[in-house]
Each structure stands twice: as C-alpha cells, then as structure tokens.
Scaffold this motif. Structure first.
Motif, PDB file in Angstrom:
ATOM      1  N   GLN A 298      -4.518   3.389 -10.697  1.00 21.12           N
ATOM      2  CA  GLN A 298      -3.477   2.649 -11.405  1.00 21.12           C
ATOM      3  C   GLN A 298      -2.746   1.746 -10.413  1.00 21.12           C
ATOM      4  O   GLN A 298      -1.664   2.056  -9.933  1.00 21.12           O
ATOM      5  N   SER A 299      -3.340   0.581 -10.139  1.00 22.26           N
ATOM      6  CA  SER A 299      -2.827  -0.292  -9.086  1.00 22.26           C
ATOM      7  C   SER A 299      -1.458  -0.884  -9.394  1.00 22.26           C
ATOM      8  O   SER A 299      -0.751  -1.313  -8.488  1.00 22.26           O
ATOM      9  N   ASP A 300      -1.052  -0.894 -10.637  1.00 23.86           N
ATOM     10  CA  ASP A 300       0.246  -1.472 -10.983  1.00 23.86           C
ATOM     11  C   ASP A 300       1.334  -0.418 -11.204  1.00 23.86           C
ATOM     12  O   ASP A 300       2.447  -0.746 -11.560  1.00 23.86           O
ATOM     13  N   ILE A 301       1.017   0.854 -10.972  1.00 29.07           N
ATOM     14  CA  ILE A 301       1.972   1.932 -11.189  1.00 29.07           C
ATOM     15  C   ILE A 301       2.393   2.526  -9.849  1.00 29.07           C
ATOM     16  O   ILE A 301       1.553   2.847  -9.005  1.00 29.07           O
ATOM     17  N   ALA A 302       3.703   2.665  -9.661  1.00 30.15           N
ATOM     18  CA  ALA A 302       4.252   3.302  -8.466  1.00 30.15           C
ATOM     19  C   ALA A 302       4.757   4.693  -8.863  1.00 30.15           C
ATOM     20  O   ALA A 302       5.310   4.861  -9.953  1.00 30.15           O
ATOM     21  N   PHE A 303       4.541   5.665  -7.994  1.00 24.87           N
ATOM     22  CA  PHE A 303       4.903   7.040  -8.304  1.00 24.87           C
ATOM     23  C   PHE A 303       6.013   7.548  -7.392  1.00 24.87           C
ATOM     24  O   PHE A 303       6.004   7.306  -6.183  1.00 24.87           O
TER      25      PHE A 303
ATOM     26  N   PRO B 262      -4.213   4.940   2.153  1.00 24.99           N
ATOM     27  CA  PRO B 262      -3.222   4.446   1.186  1.00 24.99           C
ATOM     28  C   PRO B 262      -3.874   3.580   0.103  1.00 24.99           C
ATOM     29  O   PRO B 262      -4.855   2.890   0.347  1.00 24.99           O
ATOM     30  N   ALA B 263      -3.302   3.645  -1.094  1.00 23.85           N
ATOM     31  CA  ALA B 263      -3.809   2.883  -2.237  1.00 23.85           C
ATOM     32  C   ALA B 263      -3.053   1.569  -2.352  1.00 23.85           C
ATOM     33  O   ALA B 263      -1.828   1.532  -2.210  1.00 23.85           O
ATOM     34  N   GLY B 264      -3.778   0.491  -2.625  1.00 18.07           N
ATOM     35  CA  GLY B 264      -3.159  -0.811  -2.828  1.00 18.07           C
ATOM     36  C   GLY B 264      -2.388  -0.844  -4.130  1.00 18.07           C
ATOM     37  O   GLY B 264      -2.816  -0.274  -5.135  1.00 18.07           O
TER      38      GLY B 264
ATOM     39  N   ALA C 101       0.862  -1.178   0.000  1.00 22.94           N
ATOM     40  CA  ALA C 101       0.000   0.000   0.000  1.00 22.94           C
ATOM     41  C   ALA C 101       0.897   1.227   0.000  1.00 22.94           C
ATOM     42  O   ALA C 101       1.934   1.257   0.670  1.00 22.94           O
ATOM     43  N   VAL C 102       0.511   2.222  -0.774  1.00 25.19           N
ATOM     44  CA  VAL C 102       1.315   3.419  -0.954  1.00 25.19           C
ATOM     45  C   VAL C 102       0.461   4.642  -0.654  1.00 25.19           C
ATOM     46  O   VAL C 102      -0.707   4.707  -1.039  1.00 25.19           O
ATOM     47  N   ASP C 103       1.050   5.619   0.045  1.00 23.40           N
ATOM     48  CA  ASP C 103       0.359   6.871   0.374  1.00 23.40           C
ATOM     49  C   ASP C 103       0.411   7.793  -0.835  1.00 23.40           C
ATOM     50  O   ASP C 103       1.454   8.357  -1.156  1.00 23.40           O
ATOM     51  N   LEU C 104      -0.714   7.932  -1.520  1.00 23.40           N
ATOM     52  CA  LEU C 104      -0.804   8.791  -2.700  1.00 23.40           C
ATOM     53  C   LEU C 104      -1.463  10.127  -2.389  1.00 23.40           C
ATOM     54  O   LEU C 104      -1.885  10.840  -3.299  1.00 23.40           O
TER      55      LEU C 104
END
Length: 123
Positions: free
Chosen positions: A71-76, A53-55, A41-44
């Motif tokens: 965009q669950s497969d993209i990391a920013f 956070p988004a999975g 999970a990432v804090d977008l």
C-alpha cells in the motif's frame, strides 16, 4: 502538523483524523493516513518483517489483497520515516490505530501459533 503555511509540532496523542501532517526522515508517523504528496521510504519491518524500507508516495494501488508493504499511498502509525519527506492526511487517530494494531498482532500471533479459528455462535 501543517497549519496553513505554518508547520508546528504536536504530540502524537493529540493528532486527529483529517489533520494534515508533514513527515520527514527521522520522524515516526503519529497516526494512520494517506500520503498526498512527496516521496519517502518508511520502515515497515514491524508490520511486514521486511528488512528494506518501503517506498511511500501518492500513487494509489488497486486490489483487494494488498498487504501493508504493498500500500504505497498508506502511512502506518509508529513506523519511522527513513528517507525523504511528504505530506499525509490522518485517517485514524493514534488511539484507534493503536487498538487496531494490537488486535491484528494478537490475531496474527494466534494464527501463526496454530491456534484454530473460533466460530462464535456455532455449536
């Protein structure tokens, strides 16, 4: 950075497109990329304003109007990993991703402030 079977830390400014990065809870993502394995999970919130956070996983969603949170497969770049771990492949180097992020933030701020779009080259 995953280097064969070894994992080593490198400065974010040294990351290049095509590198494979191992990301874990507590890390800040060094560059834009595609998640290829693992779940996290990432804090977008800086990109989306969402407080949850988004999975992120290797599932690719299709569609032409997907926002960063969809965009669950993209990391920013510059987003913190809050849970889990995964592996991603870098698509944009840190300096390119930063320039894109600044341009998007600038355009969004002007749009939100009601500044009309400019039609360059028209009279």
């Amino acid at each position: 950075m995953a280097d064969g079977d070894a994992v080593r830390e490198v400065p974010a400014e040294a990351v290049l497109p095509g590198w494979v990065l191992d990301v874990r809870a507590g890390d800040t993502i060094a560059a834009d990329g595609v998640v290829v394995s693992g779940i996290s999970a990432v804090d977008l919130s800086l990109l989306t304003g969402e407080s949850v956070p988004a999975g992120k996983d290797a599932t690719t969603l299709t569609g032409t109007d997907l926002g960063p949170g969809d965009q669950s497969d993209i990391a920013f770049m510059n987003t913190p990993v809050t849970h889990g771990s995964g592996v991603m492949v870098v698509t944009d180097a840190a300096d390119i991703a930063l320039l894109k992020a600044k341009a998007i933030a600038f355009l969004k701020a002007h749009r939100d402030a009601g500044v009309p779009d400019i039609a360059y080259g028209s009279e």
